[in-house]
Motif scaffolding. Structure first.
Motif, mmCIF file in Angstrom:
data_model
loop_
_atom_site.group_PDB
_atom_site.id
_atom_site.type_symbol
_atom_site.label_atom_id
_atom_site.label_comp_id
_atom_site.label_asym_id
_atom_site.label_seq_id
_atom_site.Cartn_x
_atom_site.Cartn_y
_atom_site.Cartn_z
ATOM 1 N N PRO A 226 -27.467 -9.573 71.049
ATOM 2 C CA PRO A 226 -27.982 -10.811 70.440
ATOM 3 C C PRO A 226 -27.748 -10.897 68.931
ATOM 4 C CG PRO A 226 -29.570 -9.950 72.015
ATOM 5 C CD PRO A 226 -28.488 -8.918 71.895
ATOM 6 N N LYS A 227 -27.560 -9.746 68.262
ATOM 7 C CA LYS A 227 -27.321 -9.784 66.818
ATOM 8 C C LYS A 227 -25.887 -10.185 66.484
ATOM 9 C CE LYS A 227 -30.879 -6.353 65.785
ATOM 10 N NZ LYS A 227 -31.178 -5.012 65.207
ATOM 11 N N ASN A 228 -24.937 -9.893 67.360
ATOM 12 C CA ASN A 228 -23.541 -10.307 67.129
ATOM 13 C C ASN A 228 -23.059 -11.177 68.291
ATOM 14 O OD1 ASN A 228 -23.504 -8.281 69.009
ATOM 15 N ND2 ASN A 228 -21.675 -7.278 68.223
ATOM 16 N N GLU A 229 -23.813 -12.227 68.544
ATOM 17 C CA GLU A 229 -23.510 -13.138 69.651
ATOM 18 C C GLU A 229 -22.169 -13.838 69.412
ATOM 19 O OE1 GLU A 229 -26.103 -16.842 67.823
ATOM 20 O OE2 GLU A 229 -27.017 -15.483 69.281
ATOM 21 N N ARG A 230 -21.614 -14.344 70.513
ATOM 22 C CA ARG A 230 -20.339 -15.067 70.436
ATOM 23 C C ARG A 230 -20.518 -16.480 70.994
ATOM 24 N NH1 ARG A 230 -15.195 -11.205 71.972
ATOM 25 N NH2 ARG A 230 -15.848 -9.347 70.833
ATOM 26 N N ARG A 231 -19.856 -17.403 70.363
ATOM 27 C CA ARG A 231 -19.944 -18.795 70.795
ATOM 28 C C ARG A 231 -19.171 -18.984 72.101
ATOM 29 N NH1 ARG A 231 -21.860 -22.778 67.253
ATOM 30 N NH2 ARG A 231 -22.146 -24.715 68.431
ATOM 31 N N LEU A 232 -19.769 -19.720 73.018
ATOM 32 C CA LEU A 232 -19.113 -19.997 74.291
ATOM 33 C C LEU A 232 -18.058 -21.082 74.090
ATOM 34 C CD1 LEU A 232 -19.127 -19.426 77.379
ATOM 35 C CD2 LEU A 232 -20.672 -21.368 77.615
ATOM 36 N N GLU A 233 -16.826 -20.753 74.455
ATOM 37 C CA GLU A 233 -15.722 -21.696 74.283
ATOM 38 C C GLU A 233 -15.616 -22.617 75.501
ATOM 39 O OE1 GLU A 233 -12.207 -19.475 73.568
ATOM 40 O OE2 GLU A 233 -13.090 -18.242 71.971
ATOM 41 N N ARG A 234 -14.828 -23.684 75.322
ATOM 42 C CA ARG A 234 -14.608 -24.650 76.400
ATOM 43 C C ARG A 234 -13.146 -24.606 76.817
ATOM 44 N NH1 ARG A 234 -18.031 -29.981 74.316
ATOM 45 N NH2 ARG A 234 -19.978 -28.860 73.877
ATOM 46 N N PHE A 235 -12.943 -24.601 78.130
ATOM 47 C CA PHE A 235 -11.585 -24.525 78.683
ATOM 48 C C PHE A 235 -11.360 -25.774 79.514
ATOM 49 C CE2 PHE A 235 -12.951 -20.267 77.741
ATOM 50 C CZ PHE A 235 -11.832 -19.659 77.206
ATOM 51 N N LYS A 236 -11.054 -26.856 78.832
ATOM 52 C CA LYS A 236 -10.850 -28.129 79.522
ATOM 53 C C LYS A 236 -9.475 -28.223 80.159
ATOM 54 C CE LYS A 236 -13.981 -30.792 76.584
ATOM 55 N NZ LYS A 236 -14.103 -31.990 75.718
ATOM 56 N N ASN A 237 -8.517 -27.430 79.667
ATOM 57 C CA ASN A 237 -7.152 -27.547 80.181
ATOM 58 C C ASN A 237 -6.925 -26.722 81.439
ATOM 59 O OD1 ASN A 237 -6.455 -29.246 78.034
ATOM 60 N ND2 ASN A 237 -5.962 -27.496 76.710
ATOM 61 N N ARG A 238 -7.840 -25.832 81.746
ATOM 62 C CA ARG A 238 -7.686 -24.996 82.933
ATOM 63 C C ARG A 238 -8.342 -25.671 84.133
ATOM 64 N NH1 ARG A 238 -7.746 -18.510 81.866
ATOM 65 N NH2 ARG A 238 -6.175 -18.486 80.226
ATOM 66 N N ASN A 239 -7.663 -25.587 85.258
ATOM 67 C CA ASN A 239 -8.141 -26.238 86.472
ATOM 68 C C ASN A 239 -8.965 -25.263 87.307
ATOM 69 O OD1 ASN A 239 -6.832 -28.642 85.859
ATOM 70 N ND2 ASN A 239 -4.943 -28.021 86.890
ATOM 71 N N PHE A 240 -10.109 -25.742 87.756
ATOM 72 C CA PHE A 240 -10.969 -24.990 88.654
ATOM 73 C C PHE A 240 -11.026 -25.752 89.976
ATOM 74 C CE2 PHE A 240 -12.635 -22.142 85.455
ATOM 75 C CZ PHE A 240 -12.500 -22.867 84.279
ATOM 76 N N PHE A 241 -10.876 -25.034 91.067
ATOM 77 C CA PHE A 241 -10.779 -25.674 92.377
ATOM 78 C C PHE A 241 -11.973 -25.275 93.242
ATOM 79 C CE2 PHE A 241 -6.482 -24.911 90.802
ATOM 80 C CZ PHE A 241 -5.970 -26.197 90.783
ATOM 81 N N ASN A 362 -0.654 -27.367 91.402
ATOM 82 C CA ASN A 362 0.676 -27.961 91.340
ATOM 83 C C ASN A 362 1.531 -27.188 90.352
ATOM 84 O OD1 ASN A 362 -0.099 -30.007 93.136
ATOM 85 N ND2 ASN A 362 -0.893 -31.267 91.454
ATOM 86 N N GLU A 363 2.787 -27.340 90.472
ATOM 87 C CA GLU A 363 3.709 -26.614 89.600
ATOM 88 C C GLU A 363 3.544 -27.106 88.163
ATOM 89 O OE1 GLU A 363 8.491 -25.486 89.351
ATOM 90 O OE2 GLU A 363 7.704 -26.799 90.942
ATOM 91 N N GLY A 364 3.381 -26.166 87.261
ATOM 92 C CA GLY A 364 3.214 -26.497 85.851
ATOM 93 C C GLY A 364 1.777 -26.631 85.408
ATOM 94 N N ASP A 365 0.820 -26.615 86.316
ATOM 95 C CA ASP A 365 -0.591 -26.717 85.930
ATOM 96 C C ASP A 365 -1.092 -25.383 85.386
ATOM 97 O OD1 ASP A 365 -0.640 -29.303 86.741
ATOM 98 O OD2 ASP A 365 -1.566 -28.905 88.694
ATOM 99 N N GLU A 366 -1.976 -25.476 84.410
ATOM 100 C CA GLU A 366 -2.633 -24.270 83.901
ATOM 101 C C GLU A 366 -3.851 -23.993 84.772
ATOM 102 O OE1 GLU A 366 -4.536 -22.400 79.782
ATOM 103 O OE2 GLU A 366 -3.762 -24.456 79.833
ATOM 104 N N VAL A 367 -3.791 -22.879 85.456
ATOM 105 C CA VAL A 367 -4.813 -22.569 86.451
ATOM 106 C C VAL A 367 -5.732 -21.488 85.901
ATOM 107 C CG1 VAL A 367 -5.215 -21.874 88.839
ATOM 108 C CG2 VAL A 367 -3.140 -23.133 88.246
ATOM 109 N N ALA A 368 -6.998 -21.584 86.234
ATOM 110 C CA ALA A 368 -7.953 -20.551 85.842
ATOM 111 C C ALA A 368 -7.630 -19.238 86.537
ATOM 112 C CB ALA A 368 -9.371 -20.995 86.196
ATOM 113 N N SER A 369 -8.059 -18.153 85.913
ATOM 114 C CA SER A 369 -7.822 -16.828 86.474
ATOM 115 C C SER A 369 -8.687 -16.645 87.713
ATOM 116 C CB SER A 369 -8.149 -15.756 85.425
ATOM 117 O OG SER A 369 -8.100 -14.470 86.007
ATOM 118 N N VAL A 370 -8.041 -16.645 88.866
ATOM 119 C CA VAL A 370 -8.757 -16.471 90.119
ATOM 120 C C VAL A 370 -7.778 -15.978 91.168
ATOM 121 C CG1 VAL A 370 -8.376 -18.863 90.849
ATOM 122 C CG2 VAL A 370 -10.323 -17.590 91.779
ATOM 123 N N ALA A 371 -8.282 -15.143 92.056
ATOM 124 C CA ALA A 371 -7.487 -14.656 93.188
ATOM 125 C C ALA A 371 -8.279 -14.903 94.463
ATOM 126 C CB ALA A 371 -7.176 -13.176 93.037
#
Length: 582
Positions: A226-241, A362-371
């Motif tokens: 909690p003393k060296n917290e990190r800001r939560l970023e936003r990933f709008k360009n990554r697709n979640f299915f 789809n081809e060329g889409d930036e996909v979230a890291s998932v397997a």
């Protein structure tokens, strides 16, 4: 030389106390002259209490002055030296001498004798009064009765308060996740009490196919405090299915190849496995096609969101537009969970690829890291179950790759949980986790079940909090903790045999149904699940009972600007909501 004090002869009185009636007969005349003169004597028996013998504190004036408050003997030969012994007219010695004059009555010493602090036999007698006064006993009795009454009132108050909270929760959020139509036919209802007695052991599953690509986990997040917290970023360009079972092309292919008879996803299976812990209503669509069984979710279903404070006793606000309502918190939690699962990765382009690429991208889409791991379990000789399981990251341990699941717990207001993460996470992390297990038992159990289904080696839990309790757009990561799924399952009392027993019983029940479409609905107010037979076109052609269109209508008009940038391939309701509000 000090004069010798001579004591005269004391005559013996065999008949009572005091001198005898006649001292001349038994005492020599020489001794009688030494006795003080004019000493009054009041006869009394041996049972009477002795009074005073002499009062040397009295000082009488001369015989000429006779004040009213100092009576004199009145005898002509009275000697002032005998005054201490002269009680001839005192009311206490002779009460009948002057019965009307009460003003002359007085006590020499009215103070009670001092009580010793320590008794002769007991060392600590000051702590145990020997004979308490009756008034003290009454006071103590009243105090005890008051304490009992206060405890009774507190007990009734707490009981009523918990009942009120429960009723308020039922009125606020206990409503069905799907509108029950009048043409639906209820076939059966199963109480959760029967689920607790089920048990079934399944053999080790086999992996049929692995799809997608994983990025490596960033170990630096394990050192966040909690003393060296990190800001939560936003990933709008990554697709979640969030694709349902029958829309998965891989599952369709496996079904055509007759690889199994039952098909589902890890989210649906986890919902069934942890059904006894659920409080909110949920629904699962069941399709019986030939000899095969498909478990689906509706578009915009509650299964796409994450519950917050589902098992808590504190009621959440009822207004749906409130940022702390159940629906708003579910959208916020899903948004946090997606962004957290991508931020804790090493985004350097180094990925671990598998047999096939992401089947939904789809081809060329930036996909979230998932397997996606398509695994098959044997339920009996004729029934096999195939489920699509997800893992979000990979880490290399001892030159071996281990799969990870990434999930985030979110704190929205410490007043609801009673535990401030920023103060307790570093020193009392166990207390924070215990509070989350109490307030979010179902969500944590479902995450653990999904990790077990995917055979993940480690599950990472992130603690994400709002920057300010009234700001639901900006968040910070306070800590990340890792657990082994099996150890964590035993810690939260999640029995694997019971989980598979629930799935097996529901599969056996659904396999006995005729071909058609059915829906499993968790009752909104009772711990039971109901099975309805629905028309074949139900939940199709925009047939959605969930009031999502109403929520989309009240969104700000800025949605048009950002809605065009949103990808049409994702079904994330929560991502649309957050983008619209930002």
């Amino acid at each position: 030389m000090v004069g010798v004090f001579e004591v005269g002869a004391v005559p013996f009185n065999p008949d009572g106390w005091g001198p005898p009636d006649s001292t001349t007969a038994t005492t020599p005349t020489t001794t009688t002259t030494t006795l003080p003169l004019h000493v009054p004597f009041a006869p009394f028996s041996r049972s009477d209490k002795l009074g005073r013998i002499a009062d040397f504190t009295r000082s009488f004036p001369s015989s000429n002055a006779n004040p009213s408050n100092r009576p004199s003997s009145g005898k002509p030969g009275a000697n002032s030296s005998d005054a201490p012994f002269d009680f001839s007219l005192d009311l206490d010695a002779f009460p009948l001498a002057n019965p009307d004059d009460d003003s002359s009555f007085r006590l020499v010493d009215a103070k009670p004798p001092p009580r010793p602090k320590f008794g002769p036999r007991w060392r600590f007698n000051q702590h145990r009064p020997q004979l308490p006064q009756r008034r003290d006993e009454e006071v103590e009795a009243r105090k005890r009765e008051a304490e009992k009454e206060r405890a009774r009132r507190d007990r009734l108050y707490n009981l009523n308060r918990s009942n009120q909270n429960q009723q308020r929760r039922e009125a606020a959020i206990f409503k069905s996740s799907v509108d029950i139509q009048p043409e639906w036919n209820m076939l059966d209802q199963i109480p959760f009490s029967t689920f607790s007695k089920l048990s079934f052991s399944v053999p080790e599953p086999e992996d049929l196919l692995l799809c997608g690509a994983l990025e490596y986990y960033d170990r630096s997040f394990d050192r966040i405090t909690p003393k060296n917290e990190r800001r939560l970023e936003r990933f709008k360009n990554r697709n979640f299915f969030k694709v349902t079972t029958t829309d998965d092309p891989v599952i369709r292919r496996l079904a055509n190849e007759d690889k199994a008879t039952v098909f589902a996803t890890d989210t649906i299976l986890a919902t069934l496995m942890c059904a006894p812990r659920s409080v909110y209503s949920w629904d699962i669509v069941v399709q019986r096609v030939g000899n095969k069984l498909f478990f689906d979710k509706r578009d915009g279903s509650q299964l796409d969101l994450l519950s917050v404070h589902e098992t808590s006793q504190e009621p959440l606000p009822e207004a749906k537009d409130d940022i702390n309502s159940a629906y708003s918190l579910g959208v916020e939690a899903a948004y946090i969970n997606q962004n957290f699962s991508q931020q804790v990765l090493v985004r350097d382009g180094n990925k671990v690829s598998f047999d096939e690429p992401n089947p939904f991208a789809n081809e060329g889409d930036e996909v979230a890291s998932v397997a996606y791991r398509y695994r098959r379990w044997k339920l009996d000789n004729d029934t096999y179950l195939v489920a699509r399981c997800e893992v979000q990251s990979v880490v290399e341990v001892n030159k071996q790759k281990s799969f990870l699941t990434l999930n985030a717990l979110n704190e929205f207001d410490p007043k609801y949980s009673g535990v401030d993460w920023r103060q307790k996470l570093e020193t009392q992390r166990g207390a924070v986790l215990a509070t989350e297990l109490k307030n979010n038992a179902n969500k944590l159990a479902k995450w653990t079940a999904q990790a077990l289904l995917a055979n993940a080696d480690l599950m990472k839990l992130g603690y994400v909090s709002r920057v300010h309790p009234r700001d639901h757009f900006n968040h910070v990561i306070l800590a990340v903790v890792g657990y082994k799924p099996r150890d964590f399952a035993s810690q939260i009392n999640l029995n694997t045999a019971n989980m598979w027993g629930i799935v097996k019983s529901i599969v056996d029940l659904c396999m006995k149904l005729n071909e058609g479409k059915y829906v499993l609905v968790k009752d909104p107010s009772k711990p039971q699940v109901r099975i309805y037979e629905v028309p074949a076109d139900a939940f199709e052609n925009d047939y959605v009972e969930e009031p999502l269109p109403e929520d989309e209508q009240v969104q700000p008009p800025t949605e048009d600007a950002e809605g065009g940038e949103a990808n049409g391939t994702t079904n994330d309701v929560e991502d649309k909501e957050i983008e619209a509000q930002t």
